[in-house]
Motif scaffolding. Structure first.
Motif, mmCIF file in Angstrom:
data_model
loop_
_atom_site.group_PDB
_atom_site.id
_atom_site.type_symbol
_atom_site.label_atom_id
_atom_site.label_comp_id
_atom_site.label_asym_id
_atom_site.label_seq_id
_atom_site.Cartn_x
_atom_site.Cartn_y
_atom_site.Cartn_z
ATOM 1 N N ASP A 257 0.804 -1.225 0.000
ATOM 2 C CA ASP A 257 0.000 0.000 0.000
ATOM 3 C C ASP A 257 0.837 1.276 0.000
ATOM 4 N N SER A 258 2.113 1.157 -0.302
ATOM 5 C CA SER A 258 2.991 2.325 -0.241
ATOM 6 C C SER A 258 2.838 3.209 -1.477
ATOM 7 N N THR A 259 3.224 4.446 -1.324
ATOM 8 C CA THR A 259 3.228 5.380 -2.454
ATOM 9 C C THR A 259 4.178 4.879 -3.539
ATOM 10 N N ALA A 260 5.325 4.366 -3.127
ATOM 11 C CA ALA A 260 6.300 3.845 -4.099
ATOM 12 C C ALA A 260 5.691 2.713 -4.917
ATOM 13 N N MET A 261 4.903 1.853 -4.279
ATOM 14 C CA MET A 261 4.287 0.745 -5.006
ATOM 15 C C MET A 261 3.223 1.252 -5.974
ATOM 16 N N ARG A 262 2.486 2.283 -5.591
ATOM 17 C CA ARG A 262 1.491 2.853 -6.501
ATOM 18 C C ARG A 262 2.176 3.453 -7.729
ATOM 19 N N VAL A 263 3.280 4.152 -7.518
ATOM 20 C CA VAL A 263 4.029 4.733 -8.640
ATOM 21 C C VAL A 263 4.557 3.612 -9.541
ATOM 22 N N PHE A 264 5.104 2.578 -8.941
ATOM 23 C CA PHE A 264 5.625 1.438 -9.699
ATOM 24 C C PHE A 264 4.517 0.784 -10.523
ATOM 25 N N THR A 265 3.375 0.546 -9.905
ATOM 26 C CA THR A 265 2.243 -0.091 -10.581
ATOM 27 C C THR A 265 1.729 0.763 -11.731
ATOM 28 N N ASP A 266 1.620 2.072 -11.495
ATOM 29 C CA ASP A 266 1.160 2.975 -12.553
ATOM 30 C C ASP A 266 2.129 2.980 -13.738
#
Length: 140
Positions: A120-129
């Motif tokens: 649920d991290s911001t880094a993971m959201r950026v990576f996923t996007d």
């Protein structure tokens, strides 16, 4: 009338970590330890990602496609009946099987990165996007 109290940073105000204001040496030692742990986790993740391979077999079992973590084609194998298939059909089935293999490899990478960065991290959201945008661009 009482004077407002001004909060003083104690030695462990940052979640049990020494404060940079009151214990700079302890703070820096903790910081270096956290950075070392992050570097180890990143190296482990890089090793795990580089080992990812996804193999998908077409629904009719006439083509098998293997890709690496970034979707690069590592292997493609055709069944015997492909000799009688039309070039158009072969192209279509190869593309579809390759797309599915890329998706599978992408899911494996996402799993490794989620463990490293936190689901649920911001880094993971950026990576996923970023991964979704790359996949979308390569589907065109």
């Amino acid at each position: 009338m009482s004077t407002p109290s001004h909060r003083q940073d104690g030695p462990n105000d940052a979640g049990g970590r020494p404060s940079a204001k009151t214990d700079i040496r302890g703070f820096m030692e903790g910081f270096q330890q956290r950075m070392s742990t992050l570097q180890e986790r990143a190296a482990d993740s890089a090793t795990r990602v580089s080992a990812i391979k996804a193999t998908v077999v077409s629904d009719d079992e006439e083509i098998s496609v293997t890709v690496g973590a970034s979707g690069e084609l590592l292997d493609i194998q055709f069944g015997r009946s492909m000799r009688q298939a039309s070039p158009e059909w072969m192209t279509q089935i190869a593309r579809e099987t390759y797309r599915r293999a890329r998706e599978e490899a992408g899911e494996q990478v996402k799993e490794v990165m989620s463990e490293t960065m936190g689901a649920d991290s911001t880094a993971m959201r950026v990576f996923t996007d970023a991964a979704a945008a790359k996949s979308e661009a390569s589907d065109r």
